[in-house]
Design a protein around this motif. Structure first.
Motif, PDB file in Angstrom:
ATOM      1  N   SER A 197      -2.830  25.611  32.089  1.00  0.00           N
ATOM      2  CA  SER A 197      -2.275  25.083  32.643  1.00  0.00           C
ATOM      3  C   SER A 197      -2.343  23.772  32.381  1.00  0.00           C
ATOM      4  O   SER A 197      -3.822  23.388  32.634  1.00  0.00           O
ATOM      5  N   THR A 200      -3.191  26.259  41.382  1.00  0.00           N
ATOM      6  CA  THR A 200      -3.361  26.394  40.557  1.00  0.00           C
ATOM      7  C   THR A 200      -4.173  27.263  39.886  1.00  0.00           C
ATOM      8  O   THR A 200      -3.788  28.264  39.112  1.00  0.00           O
ATOM      9  N   THR A 239      -2.236  30.243  38.139  1.00  0.00           N
ATOM     10  CA  THR A 239      -2.429  31.096  37.124  1.00  0.00           C
ATOM     11  C   THR A 239      -3.247  33.018  35.958  1.00  0.00           C
ATOM     12  O   THR A 239      -2.225  33.503  35.561  1.00  0.00           O
ATOM     13  N   GLN A 281       3.867  27.599  34.827  1.00  0.00           N
ATOM     14  CA  GLN A 281       3.166  28.542  34.678  1.00  0.00           C
ATOM     15  C   GLN A 281       4.945  29.965  34.570  1.00  0.00           C
ATOM     16  O   GLN A 281       4.213  30.642  33.762  1.00  0.00           O
TER      17      GLN A 281
END
Length: 358
Positions: free
Chosen positions: A35, A166, A170, A203
């Motif tokens: 990311s 985040t 992921t 994502q």
């Protein structure tokens, strides 16, 4: 309107966040599963905690963490077409609504049980339920209005929440596609699950691309259906925060006015409270309406998408500079645990909805 001197003070910080954002986007382009937002945050954390952040960049970095970030959220609105979301079918729409509502409410409840601070659990709930870092940023702007002098607490909570959503987004990006294959979900059901169960738009794109073009298309539209709910959620919380802030301001003004009258002075004017709906939320809704009601050229959509991604990535660099690693290690355990629980809730609620309604 800021003068030239103000922009000169901001320039070093703006240039720094822009350069790091470009590097993060280049890393993501070379390795899509990494990311860009996570890279940007990590670089910001590294700069702050190794004391490599020049003092001259501070004002521009703060500007990126607030104004640049809000502009990125506004531009995100042009990616959303309500007719496209409706085209998924009512079953998928119900899955989206249940996922957002269930994840948000249960994350707040679990966060209270874990004694996670109120601002942090609100931001984690919003980021996981809606669209990751950009949702955290939007809700943080509202939370700041109600915090008054405690803006630093909100900034720290926002940075921790962005890092958590985040990281676990992921994990979901890598884990959900093989799970969908193991459950023998068809392309439509897989796309809806990926779009409803993974945090960030980027994502979702990466996860859908790992499966097929059909899954990717459904997943992205489903994800944007969650993003549509950002505005009413932020506006609702903003309304509640504004009412509390105005009531408190009026109470304090009444006390001060009474004291002034007793002392023979002029009563103090009532201070204006924060707006009932933040301006950037209105801008977001305006662009959603434009995209939904008017034909927007593909070239414009692509350019605005790139601009929004760049602005949000630059803002993540700025948010990363607010992370105190020592404090995160010593006090961040409950927050990371809540982020994990929230990610499991999003994936679980959306899967149950997919299996039941599609």
């Amino acid at each position: 309107m800021p003068d030239v001197t103000t922009w000169r003070r901001r320039a070093p910080g703006l240039v720094l966040t822009a350069v790091v954002a470009l590097l993060a986007l280049a890393v993501n382009r070379a390795v899509p599963v990494i990311s860009a937002l996570l890279v940007a945050i990590l670089v910001g954390v590294l700069l702050r905690n190794t004391r490599l952040l020049p003092a001259a960049t501070e004002e521009g970095v703060r500007y990126s963490a607030r104004t640049v970030l809000r502009l990125g959220v506004v531009l995100l609105g042009l990616q959303l077409s309500v007719p496209e979301v409706v085209g998924l079918g009512w079953g998928a729409i119900v899955v989206v609504v249940l996922t957002v509502a269930g994840t948000w409410a249960l994350t707040l409840l679990v966060g209270r049980l874990l004694r996670v601070p109120a601002a942090l659990r609100l931001l984690l709930a919003t980021g996981t339920a809606i669209c990751g870092a950009s949702a955290v940023a939007a809700m943080a702007a509202v939370a700041e209005e109600g915090q008054g002098s405690d803006e630093e607490d909100v900034d720290a909570a926002a940075t921790t929440a962005v890092a958590a959503v985040t990281i676990f987004g992921t994990v979901a990006m890598l884990g959900l596609p093989p799970l969908a294959a193991a459950l023998a979900l068809d392309a439509h059901a897989t796309g809806v699950w990926l779009g409803a169960g993974i945090h960030e738009v980027g994502q979702v794109v990466a996860a859908g691309g790992l499966v097929s073009e059909a899954v990717l298309a459904t997943a992205v539209v489903t994800k944007l259906g969650r993003v549509v709910l950002l505005a009413p959620l932020v506006a609702g919380v903003g309304y509640a925060v504004s009412r509390r802030a105005r009531a408190e301001a009026e109470r304090r003004a009444a006390v001060e006015s009474a004291d002034a009258v007793l002392e023979g002075a002029e009563p103090a004017a009532h201070p204006a409270g924060p707006p009932l709906v933040p301006g950037f939320v209105i801008g977001f809704l305006v662009l959603v309406a434009v995209r939904s009601l008017l034909p927007v050229p593909a070239e414009v959509l692509h350019a605005v998408q790139l601009a929004s991604t760049f602005l949000l990535t630059a803002a993540m660099v700025a948010l990363g500079t607010g992370v105190n690693v020592r404090a995160l290690v010593t006090r961040g355990g409950p927050a990371l645990l809540l982020g994990l629980v929230s990610a499991v809730l999003a994936a679980g609620i959306s899967l149950v909805g997919v299996l039941t309604l599609l």
